[in-house]
Design a protein around this motif. Sequence first.
Motif, PDB file in Angstrom:
ATOM      1  N   LEU A 107       0.830  -1.197   0.000  1.00 31.35           N
ATOM      2  CA  LEU A 107       0.000   0.000   0.000  1.00 31.35           C
ATOM      3  C   LEU A 107       0.871   1.256   0.000  1.00 31.35           C
ATOM      4  CD1 LEU A 107      -2.886   1.203   0.259  1.00 31.35           C
ATOM      5  CD2 LEU A 107      -2.529   1.148   2.745  1.00 31.35           C
ATOM      6  N   LEU A 108       0.578   2.169  -0.925  1.00 30.04           N
ATOM      7  CA  LEU A 108       1.220   3.484  -0.967  1.00 30.04           C
ATOM      8  C   LEU A 108       0.133   4.543  -1.014  1.00 30.04           C
ATOM      9  CD1 LEU A 108       4.022   2.879  -3.651  1.00 30.04           C
ATOM     10  CD2 LEU A 108       4.264   2.834  -1.161  1.00 30.04           C
ATOM     11  N   ALA A 109       0.459   5.725  -0.480  1.00 33.35           N
ATOM     12  CA  ALA A 109      -0.471   6.856  -0.487  1.00 33.35           C
ATOM     13  C   ALA A 109       0.195   8.029  -1.198  1.00 33.35           C
ATOM     14  CB  ALA A 109      -0.842   7.240   0.946  1.00 33.35           C
ATOM     15  N   LYS A 110      -0.566   8.763  -1.990  1.00 32.14           N
ATOM     16  CA  LYS A 110      -0.042   9.924  -2.717  1.00 32.14           C
ATOM     17  C   LYS A 110      -0.175  11.161  -1.834  1.00 32.14           C
ATOM     18  CE  LYS A 110       0.086  10.437  -7.242  1.00 32.14           C
ATOM     19  NZ  LYS A 110      -0.346  10.631  -8.636  1.00 32.14           N
ATOM     20  N   ARG A 111       0.954  11.837  -1.578  1.00 29.63           N
ATOM     21  CA  ARG A 111       1.023  12.965  -0.647  1.00 29.63           C
ATOM     22  C   ARG A 111       0.370  14.226  -1.205  1.00 29.63           C
ATOM     23  NH1 ARG A 111       4.510  12.603   3.580  1.00 29.63           N
ATOM     24  NH2 ARG A 111       4.959  14.829   3.509  1.00 29.63           N
ATOM     25  N   THR A 112      -0.339  14.948  -0.325  1.00 29.40           N
ATOM     26  CA  THR A 112      -0.906  16.249  -0.683  1.00 29.40           C
ATOM     27  C   THR A 112      -0.263  17.361   0.134  1.00 29.40           C
ATOM     28  OG1 THR A 112      -2.681  15.997   0.922  1.00 29.40           O
ATOM     29  CG2 THR A 112      -3.148  15.286  -1.341  1.00 29.40           C
ATOM     30  N   ILE A 113       0.847  17.048   0.804  1.00 36.36           N
ATOM     31  CA  ILE A 113       1.568  18.035   1.607  1.00 36.36           C
ATOM     32  C   ILE A 113       3.052  17.963   1.284  1.00 36.36           C
ATOM     33  CG2 ILE A 113      -0.107  18.048   3.510  1.00 36.36           C
ATOM     34  CD1 ILE A 113       1.788  16.175   5.052  1.00 36.36           C
ATOM     35  N   GLU A 114       3.744  19.045   1.576  1.00 31.82           N
ATOM     36  CA  GLU A 114       5.208  19.075   1.449  1.00 31.82           C
ATOM     37  C   GLU A 114       5.819  18.507   2.723  1.00 31.82           C
ATOM     38  OE1 GLU A 114       6.902  19.623  -1.110  1.00 31.82           O
ATOM     39  OE2 GLU A 114       5.646  20.845  -2.412  1.00 31.82           O
ATOM     40  N   TRP A 133       4.380   9.323  -4.089  1.00 31.58           N
ATOM     41  CA  TRP A 133       3.833   8.178  -3.360  1.00 31.58           C
ATOM     42  C   TRP A 133       4.660   7.976  -2.104  1.00 31.58           C
ATOM     43  CZ3 TRP A 133      -0.721   6.205  -4.567  1.00 31.58           C
ATOM     44  CH2 TRP A 133      -1.219   6.432  -5.853  1.00 31.58           C
ATOM     45  N   ASP A 134       4.014   7.493  -1.055  1.00 35.23           N
ATOM     46  CA  ASP A 134       4.685   7.365   0.238  1.00 35.23           C
ATOM     47  C   ASP A 134       4.152   6.153   0.987  1.00 35.23           C
ATOM     48  OD1 ASP A 134       6.295   8.059   2.402  1.00 35.23           O
ATOM     49  OD2 ASP A 134       5.074   9.767   3.015  1.00 35.23           O
ATOM     50  N   LEU A 135       4.989   5.579   1.823  1.00 44.57           N
ATOM     51  CA  LEU A 135       4.538   4.545   2.753  1.00 44.57           C
ATOM     52  C   LEU A 135       3.824   5.242   3.909  1.00 44.57           C
ATOM     53  CD1 LEU A 135       7.821   2.481   2.807  1.00 44.57           C
ATOM     54  CD2 LEU A 135       5.624   1.715   1.891  1.00 44.57           C
ATOM     55  N   PRO A 136       2.730   4.689   4.409  1.00 47.59           N
ATOM     56  CA  PRO A 136       2.065   5.321   5.552  1.00 47.59           C
ATOM     57  C   PRO A 136       3.008   5.348   6.759  1.00 47.59           C
ATOM     58  CG  PRO A 136       0.704   3.562   4.632  1.00 47.59           C
ATOM     59  CD  PRO A 136       2.037   3.492   3.956  1.00 47.59           C
ATOM     60  N   GLY A 137       3.156   6.514   7.349  1.00 52.16           N
ATOM     61  CA  GLY A 137       4.032   6.643   8.508  1.00 52.16           C
ATOM     62  C   GLY A 137       4.202   8.094   8.889  1.00 52.16           C
ATOM     63  N   GLY A 138       4.914   8.325   9.983  1.00 49.87           N
ATOM     64  CA  GLY A 138       5.158   9.691  10.421  1.00 49.87           C
ATOM     65  C   GLY A 138       5.864   9.742  11.756  1.00 49.87           C
ATOM     66  N   PHE A 139       5.931  10.940  12.310  1.00 53.05           N
ATOM     67  CA  PHE A 139       6.634  11.176  13.565  1.00 53.05           C
ATOM     68  C   PHE A 139       5.883  10.554  14.738  1.00 53.05           C
ATOM     69  CE2 PHE A 139       8.057  14.713  10.889  1.00 53.05           C
ATOM     70  CZ  PHE A 139       9.431  14.545  10.997  1.00 53.05           C
ATOM     71  N   LEU A 140       6.661  10.052  15.696  1.00 55.43           N
ATOM     72  CA  LEU A 140       6.090   9.478  16.909  1.00 55.43           C
ATOM     73  C   LEU A 140       5.756  10.582  17.914  1.00 55.43           C
ATOM     74  CD1 LEU A 140       8.482   6.454  17.504  1.00 55.43           C
ATOM     75  CD2 LEU A 140       6.211   6.446  16.466  1.00 55.43           C
ATOM     76  N   GLU A 141       4.743  10.338  18.717  1.00 56.62           N
ATOM     77  CA  GLU A 141       4.451  11.199  19.857  1.00 56.62           C
ATOM     78  C   GLU A 141       5.521  10.933  20.920  1.00 56.62           C
ATOM     79  OE1 GLU A 141       2.197  13.464  19.822  1.00 56.62           O
ATOM     80  OE2 GLU A 141       1.125  12.843  18.009  1.00 56.62           O
ATOM     81  N   GLY A 174      -9.071  -4.462   9.224  1.00 58.39           N
ATOM     82  CA  GLY A 174     -10.347  -3.766   9.319  1.00 58.39           C
ATOM     83  C   GLY A 174     -10.240  -2.363   8.780  1.00 58.39           C
ATOM     84  N   GLY A 175     -11.345  -1.649   8.885  1.00 57.74           N
ATOM     85  CA  GLY A 175     -11.405  -0.292   8.371  1.00 57.74           C
ATOM     86  C   GLY A 175     -11.671  -0.284   6.878  1.00 57.74           C
ATOM     87  N   GLU A 176     -11.725   0.913   6.324  1.00 55.20           N
ATOM     88  CA  GLU A 176     -11.936   1.078   4.886  1.00 55.20           C
ATOM     89  C   GLU A 176     -10.859   1.980   4.329  1.00 55.20           C
ATOM     90  OE1 GLU A 176     -15.781   2.119   3.379  1.00 55.20           O
ATOM     91  OE2 GLU A 176     -16.767   1.160   5.090  1.00 55.20           O
ATOM     92  N   LEU A 177     -10.322   1.623   3.174  1.00 56.25           N
ATOM     93  CA  LEU A 177      -9.288   2.415   2.535  1.00 56.25           C
ATOM     94  C   LEU A 177      -9.876   3.772   2.142  1.00 56.25           C
ATOM     95  CD1 LEU A 177      -6.361   2.326   1.697  1.00 56.25           C
ATOM     96  CD2 LEU A 177      -7.054   1.378  -0.496  1.00 56.25           C
ATOM     97  N   ALA A 178      -9.483   4.811   2.851  1.00 53.78           N
ATOM     98  CA  ALA A 178      -9.996   6.162   2.626  1.00 53.78           C
ATOM     99  C   ALA A 178      -8.913   7.152   3.033  1.00 53.78           C
ATOM    100  CB  ALA A 178     -11.265   6.398   3.442  1.00 53.78           C
ATOM    101  N   SER A 213      -4.076  12.168  -1.348  1.00 52.16           N
ATOM    102  CA  SER A 213      -5.162  12.299  -2.313  1.00 52.16           C
ATOM    103  C   SER A 213      -5.707  10.942  -2.728  1.00 52.16           C
ATOM    104  CB  SER A 213      -4.700  13.060  -3.553  1.00 52.16           C
ATOM    105  OG  SER A 213      -3.627  12.384  -4.191  1.00 52.16           O
ATOM    106  N   GLU A 214      -4.875   9.926  -2.645  1.00 52.99           N
ATOM    107  CA  GLU A 214      -5.315   8.566  -2.964  1.00 52.99           C
ATOM    108  C   GLU A 214      -4.388   7.573  -2.295  1.00 52.99           C
ATOM    109  OE1 GLU A 214      -4.514   6.998  -7.062  1.00 52.99           O
ATOM    110  OE2 GLU A 214      -3.845   9.041  -7.462  1.00 52.99           O
ATOM    111  N   ALA A 215      -4.876   6.362  -2.147  1.00 52.36           N
ATOM    112  CA  ALA A 215      -4.077   5.264  -1.594  1.00 52.36           C
ATOM    113  C   ALA A 215      -4.457   4.019  -2.368  1.00 52.36           C
ATOM    114  CB  ALA A 215      -4.348   5.090  -0.105  1.00 52.36           C
ATOM    115  N   ARG A 216      -3.439   3.253  -2.754  1.00 54.01           N
ATOM    116  CA  ARG A 216      -3.726   2.008  -3.471  1.00 54.01           C
ATOM    117  C   ARG A 216      -2.569   1.039  -3.328  1.00 54.01           C
ATOM    118  NH1 ARG A 216      -2.763   2.986  -9.855  1.00 54.01           N
ATOM    119  NH2 ARG A 216      -1.391   4.747  -9.630  1.00 54.01           N
ATOM    120  N   TYR A 217      -2.889  -0.203  -3.640  1.00 56.89           N
ATOM    121  CA  TYR A 217      -1.904  -1.280  -3.562  1.00 56.89           C
ATOM    122  C   TYR A 217      -1.171  -1.411  -4.888  1.00 56.89           C
ATOM    123  CZ  TYR A 217      -3.935  -2.818   0.849  1.00 56.89           C
ATOM    124  OH  TYR A 217      -4.357  -2.890   2.149  1.00 56.89           O
TER     125      TYR A 217
END
Length: 186
Positions: free
Chosen positions: A53-60, A66-74, A131-135, A141-145
């Motif tokens: 799964l990759l997601a297309k970024r809408t932010i700088e 395309w990006d792997l889902p992830g980010g900074f930890l709390e 679970g959940g729904e790909l949204a 802007s989009e996410a797909r396999y």
Amino acid sequence: MGRTRFCPSCGTATEPRVAEGRERDYCPKCARWLYDNAKPCAGALVIQDGRVLLAKRTIEPFYGCWDLPGGFLEAEEHPEAGAVREVLEETGLRVRLTGLLGIYMDVYQPNPDPTRWHHSLNFYYLAEPVGGELAPNGESSEARYFAPDALPAWEAIAYENGRQALRDWLAGKRLALPAGADFRIT
């Protein structure tokens, strides 16, 4: 790399000085060294039917890539919990972690000013949707396999750490873990 221009304790302008063989920021008023430590991040390669799964970024940075889902930890967050949280936030999917793919260093460059760049320490897990729904959310802007032989061009994939994680996944690499290691978030 990133500079701490003012001491976070007293607000005094810092000075670059050499300590431990490296140039570091120093507060002359507090007599305190300010270290440019890597910021911890976590993400996941969500695998379904042999596709990632990759997601297309809408932010700088890396808008439109395309990006792997992830980010900074709390501050108090374990990397496993952070990876699960980031996948849910960015894709709408609940996942189960199935292993640790690897740990990668990178430089986060949020703008052209190199004094605002910093290092990142990135934990990437393998995961499967449960679970959940790909949204995608506002960050995507989009996410797909993508099948291994149909990934976007490397230049269209955000961050060197993400490209390296994908290379390791394609090569079948993952970290050796102690016998009996599990991936339950505690």
